[in-house]
Design a protein around this motif. Structure first.
Motif, PDB file in Angstrom:
ATOM      1  N   ALA A  79       3.351  -6.412  -5.013  1.00  0.00           N
ATOM      2  CA  ALA A  79       3.376  -4.765  -5.155  1.00  0.00           C
ATOM      3  C   ALA A  79       2.455  -4.770  -3.824  1.00  0.00           C
ATOM      4  CB  ALA A  79       2.789  -3.957  -5.470  1.00  0.00           C
ATOM      5  N   TYR A  80       1.429  -4.789  -3.079  1.00  0.00           N
ATOM      6  CA  TYR A  80       0.652  -4.875  -2.180  1.00  0.00           C
ATOM      7  C   TYR A  80       1.643  -5.049  -1.060  1.00  0.00           C
ATOM      8  CZ  TYR A  80      -3.550  -4.839  -0.326  1.00  0.00           C
ATOM      9  OH  TYR A  80      -4.395  -4.355   1.809  1.00  0.00           O
ATOM     10  N   MET A  81       1.535  -6.161  -0.666  1.00  0.00           N
ATOM     11  CA  MET A  81       2.081  -7.048  -0.223  1.00  0.00           C
ATOM     12  C   MET A  81       3.773  -7.171   0.320  1.00  0.00           C
ATOM     13  SD  MET A  81       1.143 -11.357  -1.044  1.00  0.00           S
ATOM     14  CE  MET A  81       1.611 -11.074  -2.770  1.00  0.00           C
ATOM     15  N   HIS A  82       4.248  -5.915  -1.196  1.00  0.00           N
ATOM     16  CA  HIS A  82       5.266  -4.957   0.111  1.00  0.00           C
ATOM     17  C   HIS A  82       6.031  -3.709  -0.262  1.00  0.00           C
ATOM     18  CE1 HIS A  82       8.091  -8.504  -0.560  1.00  0.00           C
ATOM     19  NE2 HIS A  82       7.614  -9.000  -1.345  1.00  0.00           N
ATOM     20  N   LYS A  83       4.139  -3.503   0.304  1.00  0.00           N
ATOM     21  CA  LYS A  83       3.862  -2.338   0.544  1.00  0.00           C
ATOM     22  C   LYS A  83       3.931  -1.096  -0.506  1.00  0.00           C
ATOM     23  CE  LYS A  83       3.145  -3.435   5.188  1.00  0.00           C
ATOM     24  NZ  LYS A  83       3.302  -3.662   6.588  1.00  0.00           N
ATOM     25  N   LYS A  86      -3.432   1.803   0.093  1.00  0.00           N
ATOM     26  CA  LYS A  86      -4.280   2.050  -0.425  1.00  0.00           C
ATOM     27  C   LYS A  86      -4.642   2.093  -2.295  1.00  0.00           C
ATOM     28  CE  LYS A  86      -8.499   4.380  -0.922  1.00  0.00           C
ATOM     29  NZ  LYS A  86      -9.718   5.283   0.151  1.00  0.00           N
ATOM     30  N   ILE A  87      -5.018   1.175  -2.910  1.00  0.00           N
ATOM     31  CA  ILE A  87      -4.783   1.512  -4.880  1.00  0.00           C
ATOM     32  C   ILE A  87      -5.150   2.230  -4.903  1.00  0.00           C
ATOM     33  CG2 ILE A  87      -5.523   0.851  -6.789  1.00  0.00           C
ATOM     34  CD1 ILE A  87      -5.302  -2.255  -5.178  1.00  0.00           C
ATOM     35  N   ILE A 144       2.936   8.869  -7.827  1.00  0.00           N
ATOM     36  CA  ILE A 144       3.848   8.072  -7.138  1.00  0.00           C
ATOM     37  C   ILE A 144       5.017   9.043  -6.484  1.00  0.00           C
ATOM     38  CG2 ILE A 144       5.456   6.361  -7.915  1.00  0.00           C
ATOM     39  CD1 ILE A 144       2.532   5.138  -7.758  1.00  0.00           C
ATOM     40  N   LEU A 145       5.194   9.752  -7.529  1.00  0.00           N
ATOM     41  CA  LEU A 145       6.737  10.893  -6.364  1.00  0.00           C
ATOM     42  C   LEU A 145       6.681  11.099  -5.729  1.00  0.00           C
ATOM     43  CD1 LEU A 145       7.961  12.158  -9.971  1.00  0.00           C
ATOM     44  CD2 LEU A 145       8.770  10.256  -8.916  1.00  0.00           C
ATOM     45  N   PRO A 157       2.934   2.227  -3.450  1.00  0.00           N
ATOM     46  CA  PRO A 157       2.672   3.017  -4.060  1.00  0.00           C
ATOM     47  C   PRO A 157       2.313   2.681  -5.537  1.00  0.00           C
ATOM     48  CG  PRO A 157       4.358   4.059  -3.489  1.00  0.00           C
ATOM     49  CD  PRO A 157       4.694   2.720  -2.909  1.00  0.00           C
ATOM     50  N   ILE A 158       0.574   2.183  -4.730  1.00  0.00           N
ATOM     51  CA  ILE A 158       0.039   1.830  -6.656  1.00  0.00           C
ATOM     52  C   ILE A 158      -1.146   2.852  -7.024  1.00  0.00           C
ATOM     53  CG2 ILE A 158      -1.048  -0.099  -8.042  1.00  0.00           C
ATOM     54  CD1 ILE A 158      -0.297  -1.765  -4.839  1.00  0.00           C
TER      55      ILE A 158
END
Length: 169
Positions: free
Chosen positions: A117-121, A149-150, A163-164, A123-124
């Motif tokens: 998920a991070y590599m594909h940007k 940023k997580i 997230i929304l 939101p986390i």
């Protein structure tokens, strides 16, 4: 009709998933459903099952993307099962199928999904008090690239709201 938002919930599988984590994941799944979003998980046990259960009880739609090639491995709360047959590589499919990710605890499999998920940007949001990978990486970046940023959050409601806010901005 606009595309439905898709939120991936990741965390401990049945090994290492405490009753407290199950309750937290249940609440996350419920909040995802209340928001009108589709819940995506890895479709198996532990956090995945609990989140699906919460979303199911709140009238939401659940999708389980399982590593096996046989749909019977999915938990009973998955409305749609995608038997990927990809084994551990399905972590990338899970991340790419989502608009954003919520982390509840987790071990190395969770970290793999976070990295995808991070590599594909994407939101986390990580629930700080859930331990595991969520607590370890809350409020920081995974590496020097600083893709996303997580963001550490304290409640399931805060996780879904974050997230929304990011995916509708």
């Amino acid at each position: 009709m606009p595309k439905k938002r898709q939120i991936l919930v990741i965390g401990n599988n049945e090994n290492g998933c405490t009753p407290e984590l199950e309750l937290l994941a249940y609440e996350v799944g419920k909040e995802v459903a209340i928001s009108g979003s589709v819940l995506i998980t890895g479709g198996l046990g532990g956090v995945m099952r609990a989140a699906c259960h919460g979303a199911h009880d709140a009238g939401g739609l659940t999708v389980g993307i399982i590593p096996q090639d046989d749909a019977s491995f999915a938990n009973e709360y998955c409305d749609i099962v995608i038997p990927s047959g990809l084994g551990l590589s399905r972590d990338f499919l899970n991340a790419l199928a989502s608009d954003g990710v919520i982390v509840v605890g987790g071990g190395s499999g969770t970290l793999s999904e976070m990295c995808a998920a991070y590599m594909h940007k994407k939101p986390i949001a990580a629930l700080r008090k859930s331990g595991g990978m969520a607590a370890k990486f809350a409020d920081q970046y995974l590496d020097h690239r600083q893709n996303v940023k997580i963001v550490g959050v304290d409640t399931p409601q805060d996780a879904v709201k974050y997230i929304l806010d990011k995916i509708t901005a």
